[in-house]
Design a protein around this motif. Structure first.
Motif, PDB file in Angstrom:
ATOM      1  N   ARG A  43       0.821  -1.213   0.000  1.00 41.49           N
ATOM      2  CA  ARG A  43       0.000   0.000   0.000  1.00 41.49           C
ATOM      3  C   ARG A  43       0.860   1.271   0.000  1.00 41.49           C
ATOM      4  O   ARG A  43       0.514   2.265  -0.628  1.00 41.49           O
ATOM      5  N   LYS A  79       7.657  10.591   1.195  1.00 37.60           N
ATOM      6  CA  LYS A  79       6.297  10.654   0.676  1.00 37.60           C
ATOM      7  C   LYS A  79       5.512  11.773   1.370  1.00 37.60           C
ATOM      8  O   LYS A  79       4.845  12.580   0.718  1.00 37.60           O
ATOM      9  N   PHE A  89      -3.395  11.636  -4.071  1.00 37.88           N
ATOM     10  CA  PHE A  89      -2.303  10.738  -4.432  1.00 37.88           C
ATOM     11  C   PHE A  89      -2.286   9.474  -3.585  1.00 37.88           C
ATOM     12  O   PHE A  89      -2.567   9.512  -2.397  1.00 37.88           O
ATOM     13  N   ALA A  90      -1.903   8.377  -4.202  1.00 40.63           N
ATOM     14  CA  ALA A  90      -1.642   7.134  -3.478  1.00 40.63           C
ATOM     15  C   ALA A  90      -0.163   7.140  -3.089  1.00 40.63           C
ATOM     16  O   ALA A  90       0.694   7.524  -3.891  1.00 40.63           O
ATOM     17  N   LEU A  91       0.141   6.743  -1.862  1.00 42.65           N
ATOM     18  CA  LEU A  91       1.532   6.783  -1.401  1.00 42.65           C
ATOM     19  C   LEU A  91       2.464   5.968  -2.298  1.00 42.65           C
ATOM     20  O   LEU A  91       3.607   6.362  -2.525  1.00 42.65           O
ATOM     21  N   GLU A 137       2.448   5.727  -5.384  1.00 45.33           N
ATOM     22  CA  GLU A 137       2.751   6.485  -6.608  1.00 45.33           C
ATOM     23  C   GLU A 137       3.923   7.442  -6.403  1.00 45.33           C
ATOM     24  O   GLU A 137       4.444   7.991  -7.370  1.00 45.33           O
ATOM     25  N   ARG A 172      -1.675   9.186 -11.008  1.00 50.31           N
ATOM     26  CA  ARG A 172      -2.195  10.566 -10.882  1.00 50.31           C
ATOM     27  C   ARG A 172      -1.128  11.529 -10.386  1.00 50.31           C
ATOM     28  O   ARG A 172      -1.134  12.707 -10.733  1.00 50.31           O
ATOM     29  N   THR A 173      -0.214  11.019  -9.567  1.00 54.56           N
ATOM     30  CA  THR A 173       0.842  11.899  -9.048  1.00 54.56           C
ATOM     31  C   THR A 173       1.728  12.379 -10.185  1.00 54.56           C
ATOM     32  O   THR A 173       2.053  13.574 -10.266  1.00 54.56           O
TER      33      THR A 173
END
Length: 135
Positions: A30, A64, A79-81, A83, A101-102
Motif C-alpha cells: 500500500r 512521501k 495521491f496514493a503513497l 505512486e 495521478r501523481t
C-alpha cells in the motif's frame, strides 16, 4: 520559482513494527511502489529486516509525506503513497519517481522535485523541494 517545501520525520522503530507485523506485506504494498519494494528487499511477510533497510524504508516514508506537504495536499490529497517513490540514482543520490495521478499532477504543473534524506538516532527525515518552471 519555488512551488513548495515539505519536511517530515519518521520513527525507525515504528516503521520496523509496520513492516514486520502481521500485516507487513499489505502495508508495504500500500505504501511503497514496486521499485522501492525491490530496492528495500520487502517481501510478502518479513519477520525481520536488516536495520539499514528499515532505516531506508522510514526515510522513504518520510519522503512521501514531505512531498505531500510541499504539494500542499497532505494525506487527504488525490495521491496514493505508492505512486510517490523515493529511489536512489546510480550516484546514490535520492530522487523521486512518480506514477499514476501523481505523475500527471507533477507534469501538469511543470514541477521539478528535489529530495534529501537522512537518518540517525532512531529517526529518519526527508526534505522535498518542488520547483516550478513557470515564472
Amino acid at each position: 520559482m519555488i512551488y513548495g517545501i515539505g519536511c517530515d520525520l519518521c520513527a525507525i522503530p515504528r516503521m520496523e513494527k509496520s513492516l514486520t507485523g502481521p500485516h507487513g506485506g499489505a502495508f508495504a504494498r500500500r505504501v511503497f511502489g514496486p521499485d522501492e519494494r525491490e530496492a528495500l528487499g520487502l517481501s510478502e511477510q518479513a519477520e525481520s529486516l536488516p536495520a539499514r533497510r528499515i532505516a531506508s524504508a522510514a526515510a522513504n516514508f518520510a519522503a512521501k509525506e514531505a512531498f505531500l506537504k510541499a504539494a500542499g495536499t497532505g494525506l487527504a490529497g488525490p495521491f496514493a503513497l505508492a505512486e510517490i517513490q523515493a529511489v536512489r540514482l546510480p550516484s546514490g543520490a535520492p530522487a523521486y519517481r512518480f506514477s499514476g495521478r501523481t505523475a500527471q499532477w507533477v507534469a501538469q504543473r511543470r514541477l521539478t522535485s528535489h529530495l534529501t534524506l537522512s537518518h540517525d538516532g532512531g529517526m529518519a527525515m526527508a526534505v522535498c523541494l518542488l520547483e516550478s518552471s513557470d515564472n
